[in-house]
Design an enzyme around this catalytic site. Structure first.
Site, short mmCIF file in Angstrom:
data_model
loop_
_atom_site.label_atom_id
_atom_site.label_comp_id
_atom_site.label_asym_id
_atom_site.label_seq_id
_atom_site.Cartn_x
_atom_site.Cartn_y
_atom_site.Cartn_z
NE ARG A 63 20.04 -0.95 -22.60
CZ ARG A 63 18.91 -0.59 -23.20
NH1 ARG A 63 18.82 0.57 -23.77
NH2 ARG A 63 17.85 -1.39 -23.23
CB THR A 64 24.36 -6.56 -22.73
OG1 THR A 64 23.72 -5.87 -21.65
CG2 THR A 64 25.55 -7.32 -22.20
CE LYS A 93 12.36 -29.26 -25.18
NZ LYS A 93 11.87 -28.06 -24.52
NE ARG A 114 21.43 -10.06 -20.86
CZ ARG A 114 21.04 -8.79 -20.91
NH1 ARG A 114 19.84 -8.49 -21.37
NH2 ARG A 114 21.83 -7.83 -20.50
CG HIS A 142 24.46 -7.29 -16.42
ND1 HIS A 142 25.45 -7.42 -17.36
CD2 HIS A 142 23.45 -6.63 -17.04
CE1 HIS A 142 25.04 -6.88 -18.50
NE2 HIS A 142 23.84 -6.39 -18.32
N1 CP Z 1 21.40 -2.70 -19.34
C1 CP Z 1 21.22 -3.81 -20.05
O1 CP Z 1 21.68 -4.89 -19.69
O2 CP Z 1 20.49 -3.61 -21.19
P1 CP Z 1 20.07 -4.75 -22.22
O3 CP Z 1 19.08 -5.65 -21.53
O4 CP Z 1 19.44 -4.00 -23.36
O5 CP Z 1 21.29 -5.49 -22.63
#
Ligand code: CP
Length: 503
Positions: A63-64, A93, A114, A142
């Site tokens: 999603r993100t 590395k 992320r 998040h």
């Molecule tokens: N909700 C959420 O962060 O989903 P993802 O891990 O798929 O990005």
């Protein structure tokens, strides 16, 4: 609506947002929602033409990442990057710092990242010359998930975020969404959070007092049904097995038996069931039949994520102008403010009571009794061309290590502080102590500052209203050394920058 400016703003923690900013973004996301629902999706299709977003996903995501890409696409911008590190120089590395520098050199306007280490995205933002959005850093934060969750509640609650009763369930301990969402809600009036979970998966110890200090009522209930009966929204979360050490999926399934959501648990209540997704289909914290029930709003949440990210990216990038790549790292990045300076007294040499004095070198003092041999081994001091005198001094309740090395580098100091927290480091030149400090290292073992080869300087900041936090993972830090005087500690605290978060 008063316009607010999000240009050149890093989006690291939900605690960086004020109540006004959260409401402003909800209103802007509602505009995106209205365009979408009235068939005008592409009305803003050229607004971010020639703008580009880099996505750097060191951890899996559906999603993100895709919702940021969709948001950019619908605003006319472009996206590129990586989803998983295979095929990138990270496997060779390369550090976060160097990867970020390369992304900046490639003329992107914004980064969404992320990463598994707590605080890693704050570090990326410190290095980057362009804004960085946190797409999830370890078990830490998040923030855009919290924004889309708040926006979902805003839409379903007549565009208001005051007076809410919200339930939390599942894994409240290892997930980052609970922390971010509850802190976002803490900006609003008369908010009550009710939760039910096993102790192991319960609300983090530091979070409850923080929320209470901000006026949120937090109540632990006996059962999921007790929560359901009293709330408008129930926010369920997936057990974050990937972050738990020494726990199997079977253990978690047993632990969650009472707490998983099935039709029985929702049928008598008028509650909206939220979940950030993904649901773990093996643990099945939500029974598959609930997916077909009108109470669930999971997929609406996910769509709202696109609209909220559209609003955010639009506000961040709508103004023209770009930063030219300099190729230089900011020297301020090196200034780790983690050395509690001590004032050495003239002729001070308490060690001479026990072992020989040295003329030039480094004395590491006030070590945990018995830790000196591990330090010698981990720094490979035996095989280096240096004189070393490790000493365990039981009468003094400490150990000590003398070397005739010129100094220790940052990685070596971190290694020492990992083995024995808050060592006192003395640099000796011609028999005199020329520098003496206590070396402080964040105690969160998942913090990016603890990863030696990332070379992130430990830094702390002073929290408004008292206390110290790590700049990167933002966990509280308490100075434990009894050796530094009150004056020395006060002087160190004064040297720290003021809080960067609004909480
Ligand atoms: N909700 C959420 O962060 O989903 P993802 O891990 O798929 O990005």
């Amino acid at each position: 609506m008063t316009e607010l400016n999000f240009t050149n703003r890093d989006i690291i923690s939900i605690t960086d947002f004020t109540r006004e900013e959260i409401l402003f973004l909800c209103q802007k996301a509602k505009m995106m929602y209205d365009l979408e629902k009235s068939g005008q999706r592409y009305k803003l299709a050229n607004e971010l033409r020639n703008r580009s977003m880099a996505y750097l996903f060191y951890e899996p995501s559906t999603r993100t990442r895709t919702s940021h890409v969709t948001a950019m696409r619908e605003l006319g911008g472009l996206s590129d990057g990586f989803s998983g590190t295979e095929g990138t120089a990270v496997t060779k590395k390369e550090t976060i710092r160097d990867t970020i520098m390369m992304i900046c050199a490639n003329r992107f306007d914004v980064i969404v990242m992320r990463h598994p280490f707590d605080g890693s995205v704050q570090w990326a933002a410190d290095v980057a010359s362009i804004p960085v959005i946190n797409g999830g850093d370890g078990k830490n934060e998040h923030p855009t998930q919290a924004l889309l969750d708040v926006f979902t509640i805003y839409l379903l609650n007549n565009e208001s975020l005051d007076g809410l009763n919200v339930g939390f369930g599942g894994d409240l301990s290892y997930g980052r969404t609970i922390r971010s969402l509850s802190l976002a809600l803490s900006h609003f009036d008369n908010v009550t959070i009710r939760w039910a979970a096993e102790d192991f998966l319960g609300m983090p110890d530091d979070l409850v007092p923080l929320l209470e200090s901000r006026g949120v009522t937090v109540v632990r209930e006996e059962s999921v049904e007790d929560v359901m009966a009293k709330v408008q929204f129930y926010y369920m979360t997936r057990p974050q097995l990937e972050r738990m050490k020494g726990i199997s999926q079977e253990d978690i399934i047993k632990m969650m038996q009472k707490y998983r959501i099935d039709l029985e648990k929702v049928k008598d209540f008028d509650v909206k069931l939220m979940h950030p997704l993904p649901v773990n289909s093996e643990v099945a914290e939500i029974d598959y039949r609930v997916f077909f029930d009108k109470c669930q709003v999971f997929f609406q949440q996910a769509e709202n994520g696109i609209l909220m990210r559209k609003a955010l990216l639009y506000e961040m990038l709508k103004h023209d102008g770009y930063i030219q790549f300099s190729g230089q790292l900011n020297p301020a990045l090196e200034q780790g403010n983690n050395r509690l300076q001590r004032i050495s007294k003239e002729n001070e040499n308490e060690e001479k009571k026990f072992i020989d004095n040295i003329a030039n070198g480094v004395v590491v003092d006030h070590l945990k009794p018995g830790s000196e041999q591990k330090i010698v081994a981990d720094l490979n001091l035996i095989n280096r061309d240096t004189g070393i005198i490790p000493a365990n001094l039981p009468m003094a309740g400490k150990s000590l290590l003398k070397t005739d090395l010129f100094d220790f580098n940052e990685r070596e100091l971190k290694t020492i502080a990992e083995i024995s927290p808050e060592p006192t480091i003395n640099y000796i030149r011609e028999g005199k102590v020329v520098d003496k400090f206590v070396y402080l290292l964040c105690r969160n073992s998942d913090c990016v500052t603890r990863v030696l080869n990332e070379d992130v300087p430990p830094q702390f900041y002073r929290v408004n209203g008292g206390g110290v936090r790590c700049r990167y993972c933002r966990k509280p830090y308490t100075i434990i050394t009894r050796k530094a005087t009150e004056e020395e500690k006060r002087s160190f605290l004064q040297s720290l920058p003021e809080g960067i978060d609004k909480v």
